[in-house]
Design an enzyme around this catalytic site. Structure first.
Site, PDB file in Angstrom:
ATOM      1  N   ARG A  72       0.845  -1.211   0.000  1.00 45.09           N
ATOM      2  CA  ARG A  72       0.000   0.000   0.000  1.00 45.09           C
ATOM      3  C   ARG A  72       0.872   1.251   0.000  1.00 45.09           C
ATOM      4  O   ARG A  72       1.901   1.302   0.685  1.00 45.09           O
ATOM      5  CB  ARG A  72      -0.917   0.004   1.224  1.00 45.09           C
ATOM      6  CG  ARG A  72      -1.972  -1.068   1.177  1.00 45.09           C
ATOM      7  CD  ARG A  72      -2.813  -1.055   2.433  1.00 45.09           C
ATOM      8  NE  ARG A  72      -2.729  -2.318   3.135  1.00 45.09           N
ATOM      9  CZ  ARG A  72      -2.981  -2.484   4.432  1.00 45.09           C
ATOM     10  NH1 ARG A  72      -3.356  -1.463   5.167  1.00 45.09           N
ATOM     11  NH2 ARG A  72      -2.869  -3.672   4.982  1.00 45.09           N
ATOM     12  N   GLU A  88      -2.460  -9.390  19.317  1.00 46.40           N
ATOM     13  CA  GLU A  88      -3.848  -8.976  19.103  1.00 46.40           C
ATOM     14  C   GLU A  88      -4.829 -10.069  19.515  1.00 46.40           C
ATOM     15  O   GLU A  88      -5.910  -9.788  20.025  1.00 46.40           O
ATOM     16  CB  GLU A  88      -4.047  -8.596  17.637  1.00 46.40           C
ATOM     17  CG  GLU A  88      -3.273  -7.331  17.284  1.00 46.40           C
ATOM     18  CD  GLU A  88      -3.027  -7.155  15.796  1.00 46.40           C
ATOM     19  OE1 GLU A  88      -3.779  -6.420  15.167  1.00 46.40           O
ATOM     20  OE2 GLU A  88      -2.069  -7.759  15.270  1.00 46.40           O
TER      21      GLU A  88
END
Ligand code: ADP
Length: 405
Positions: A240, A389
């Site tokens: 990205r 996470e």
């Protein structure tokens, strides 16, 4: 009442999902794995337990629900299915509707659907996972943990774009931020490391993986973060682009007839480390290419890693604006936890902030080892903290389920 503390954590993408069975008290992973290429005849599920990996081709039965059935079968065989207390789902976009995790009911599903337009690649996939898990685990409470929720404390000066404000009012166009569970987790761990209470701890957390973001956490609250309305803004990432002059997009559309899907593909999949180096989206491969016999490859890798590191350093410096004081800079994510090269390059750009690195400590902080990497003259500690996470998701799922009883 079940006293089981096991939580199944699901992170569902459009053609894959990751899973982990976690003891929400100890954080131990009892089993983990990945189902890939879902929807295709070469779909495969890989289950890891005690360091051993087993893969199974899914053949014609290759939908999310089929892979979850295989997972349920494996959990049964291993005697791990009994009494799973909750299922925690990573949900990418919670918009402004969710400032914290939520027990999934029809209203929550409706609200996740309502913000799907802001995350068309992610939220529908998360919903497929939720619905498949509801079928596979009837009666087990399901909890949604949002990537955006931690950043809902950002003030308007950080989340508003400088465009017509009606686009925010009518269409929800604003910055939301992502990687919230990771920034939350490592900022909490940093407070522990500093021996301070979370509400008095101000840190800049730097999550560098395939996706990358920086977060300014003031007194335990997210005040600014570099990902925006979508996970495309901010740092340069694996594929990205991160920040780019919006005029470039207008130029490509007007002068070269790019359409929306070409722009999407360019900025999300063909940019970042991959696009700039034309070698790889993988930081390790680029670090190896620094020693390549081919001069062009060496230079391409060097430029890419330099652009990457300089951009991260600029964000760290600018995020001091969001803080009342700075207790530490924290690196995490696959690159942040492992690449001493990148950390060194980033910190070199921050000498005016008084940040200095101890290169031998920097070299040692790899492969899941947490630790400080600054030297004795550094104005601020620099710490490497592995993110987790899954554990945050498991803890939230267990906590909310217990509170609801
Ligand atoms: P994701 O965002 O998909 O969870 P990770 O956090 O696993 O990704 O990060 C993947 C990135 O971490 C890749 O660019 C990979 O090259 C990089 N990485 C992992 N180990 C190392 C290492 N030892 N040195 C440099 N980069 C590494």
């Amino acid at each position: 009442m079940s006293t089981n503390t096991h939580v199944l954590v699901l992170n569902c993408g459009s053609s894959s999902f990751k899973f982990a069975l976690i003891d929400s008290q100890s954080g131990n992973q009892l089993l983990s794995g990945l189902a890939e290429k879902l929807g295709h005849t070469d779909a495969i599920i890989t289950i890891k337990r005690n360091g051993e990996k087993n893969s199974l081709a899914l053949g014609e039965h290759n939908q999310h629900v089929d892979a979850i059935k295989v997972l349920v079968g494996t959990l049964k065989q291993l005697g791990l299915d009994d009494g799973i207390s909750a299922i925690g789902h990573r949900v990418v976009h919670g918009g402004e509707a969710f400032t914290e995790s939520a027990i999934i009911d029809d209203d929550v599903i409706f609200a996740i659907e309502a913000v799907s337009a802001l995350a068309p690649l992610h939220n529908p996939a998360n919903l497929i996972g939720i619905k498949a898990a509801q079928v596979a685990f009837p009666g087990v409470p399901q909890v949604a943990v949002f990537d955006t929720a931690f950043h809902q404390t950002m003030p308007a000066k950080a989340f508003m774009y400088g465009i017509d404000k009606n686009l925010y009012k009518d269409k929800g166009i604003r910055r939301y931020g992502f990687h919230g569970t990771s920034h939350y987790f490592v900022s909490q761990k940093a407070a522990e490391w500093l021996d301070k209470s979370t509400k008095d701890t101000s840190v800049i957390t730097v999550h560098l993986g395939n996706g990358c973001s920086v977060c300014a956490v003031n007194d335990g609250k997210s005040m600014d973060t570099s990902l925006g309305m979508t996970p495309l803004e901010g740092l340069m990432m694996g594929t990205r682009s991160g920040d780019i002059d919006p005029g470039v997009i207008i130029h490509l559309m007007k002068q070269y007839n790019y359409d929306a899907s070409q722009i999407d593909d360019l900025l999300n999949k063909q940019s970042g480390m991959l696009g700039l180096s034309q070698l790889s989206n993988d930081c390790r491969t680029l670090e190896d290419a620094l020693n390549d016999a081919d001069n062009d490859k060496r230079q391409a890798a060097q430029l890419t890693l330099e652009v990457f590191s300089y951009r991260v350093a600029k964000y760290i410096a600018s995020y001091t604006c969001a803080l009342t004081h700075l207790d530490a800079v924290v690196f995490t994510g696959g690159i942040g936890e492992n690449s001493s090269y990148i950390r060194n390059r980033i910190v070199k750009h921050l000498s005016l902030l008084g940040l200095t690195i101890d290169e031998s400590k920097n070299q040692q902080a790899r492969f899941g080892q947490a630790g400080a990497i600054h030297d004795s003259t550094s104005r601020t500690p620099i710490i490497v903290i592995p993110t987790n996470e899954e554990w945050v998701i498991a803890q939230d799922a267990a906590r909310l389920t217990k509170e609801a009883k």
